[in-house]
Write a protein that holds these residues in place. Structure first.
Motif: not given
Length: 415
Positions: A159-165, A177-180, A191-193, A199-205
């Protein structure tokens, strides 16, 4: 009962339903070294461990003698990208934009195999980098025995902030396509839910990143946004980790409740103390920066260390001095899968004691990643075991050549 042999990916794999006694010169149990210990395995569990005189051996037990070798828990890689390959082969933008998720998944089957055969029996994947939930399905195919690889813990898209990746550099009418996955405000909850449900085991931000191509990193999510993501993730029984390299990005991530900080190049003494006080682990990914700097023209060993390397040395020393938990994880994928040992060697080169480095790659990572039956050689733990020549607490370069590999009681290598 006799051992059963099967062939997968050209490897003869031994699956034993009887007891197997492993007899190395020494055992590193995840915490300390023990001379003349043995380990008894039955099925996929460690049945007994200790001096040979204290371990009861049944008739018919198979013995594997590991002369001159150190037996230890399988490595737990803390930061990988199974869907990336080295940037000196194909730059990150082109991997995201020009290699389809299908191609990248096919590559990943080799990546996970190479890491397993390098002694990595568990691997935390920190984002599919534009390949959607491909990491979820790589994990599924390993679990189902279709391909071989480490146990995977996967983050999905991240998960990345809008416009930041990125990829960036296109005019506003071009959609790439974006990388996140982008999110902002209360939408971070959805988004997290969605990622956990897929199937994500954890969340990366991404707590900070470059807002424009070529610019320096700046904080992205607000503290409140991070707290929202952590609250939602923890309510689902999982946790959040953060890419963060600026002091302010790290501070927000720590106060927001993440469990590990990834990279942390700009960490200060105050920030690492805050991490220590809040029980947040630090994954420095030294090997990634080392590799990228060489891709950009640095001739390591022949030229003075550039500012990026000097900055990393400084931040890693501050982390060591603070007593924060150091997580083993090299960002493999930026460099070659199967060369995970690079991070171990650099951790030692940058001032970490070899024994502490091995603890980081086994028992410490198991604790931080909530893996209750891995990372130690103890009775009742899963039989994820590897062996190397010599004593890696004396010479960490012994980890370059893992000669025996058992994952879940299955032998994948015995040389």
């Amino acid at each position: 009962m006799k051992a059963v042999f099967t062939v997968l990916f050209g490897f003869i794999i031994s699956i034993s339903s009887s007891q197997t006694l492993l007899k190395p010169d020494r055992v590193f149990d995840g915490n300390s070294i023990h001379e003349a210990w043995v380990v008894l395995v039955k099925g996929n569990k460690i049945l007994e461990v200790g001096p040979s005189s204290s371990v009861k051996i049944q008739k018919g037990t198979k013995e594997i003698v590991l002369n001159g070798k150190t037996l230890m828990p399988g490595l737990i890689e803390g930061h990988s990208h199974v869907l990336l390959h080295p940037y000196n082969e194909t730059v990150w933008n082109d991997q995201v934009l020009k290699e389809s998720p299908v191609e990248r998944s096919i590559r990943a089957t080799n990546h996970v195999k190479n890491s397993l055969l390098a002694g990595v029996t568990t691997m935390r994947d920190l984002g599919a980098e534009g390949a959607g939930y491909s990491d979820v399905y790589i994990k599924k195919t390993i679990d189902e025995g279709i391909i071989i690889g480490p146990r995977l813990l996967v983050a999905g898209p991240a998960v990345v902030a809008t416009g930041a990746y990125g990829p960036k550099g296109f005019h506003d009418g071009v959609k790439v396509p974006l990388g996140a996955e982008e999110a902002s405000g209360n939408d971070v909850i959805k988004t997290v839910r969605r990622q956990l449900g897929n199937g994500a085991d954890f969340i990366k931000i991404y707590a900070d990143y470059r807002w424009k191509p070529g610019s320096v990193s700046q904080p992205t999510f607000t503290l409140n946004e991070i707290k929202l993501m952590v609250e939602v993730t923890e309510s689902a029984g999982s946790y959040v980790v953060a890419h963060a390299s600026t002091p302010e990005g790290m501070r927000r991530a720590i106060l927001g409740g993440v469990e590990t900080i990834e990279h942390g190049d700009g960490g200060t003494a105050e920030i690492f103390k805050l991490m220590k006080d809040n029980g947040v682990g630090f994954c420095a990914t030294i090997a990634a920066g080392d590799a990228i700097t060489q891709y950009n023209g640095w001739e390591k060993g022949k030229e003075p260390e550039p500012s990026r390397i000097l900055k990393k040395r400084k931040s890693f020393k501050l982390a060591l001095d603070s007593g924060v938990d150091i997580v083993f994880g090299g960002d493999v994928g930026v460099f070659t899968h199967g060369e995970n040992y690079r991070e171990l060697e650099l951790m030692v080169e940058y001032g970490m004691d070899p024994l502490k480095t091995l603890q980081s790659a086994t028992s410490l990572n198991a604790r931080i990643f909530h893996l209750e039956n891995l990372g130690n050689i103890k009775k009742g733990f899963l039989a994820d075991l590897i062996a190397v020549d010599g004593n890696p607490t004396k010479d960490i370069k012994a980890m370059r050549n893992v000669l025996f590999i058992m994952k879940d009681g299955v032998i994948y290598k015995n040389q």
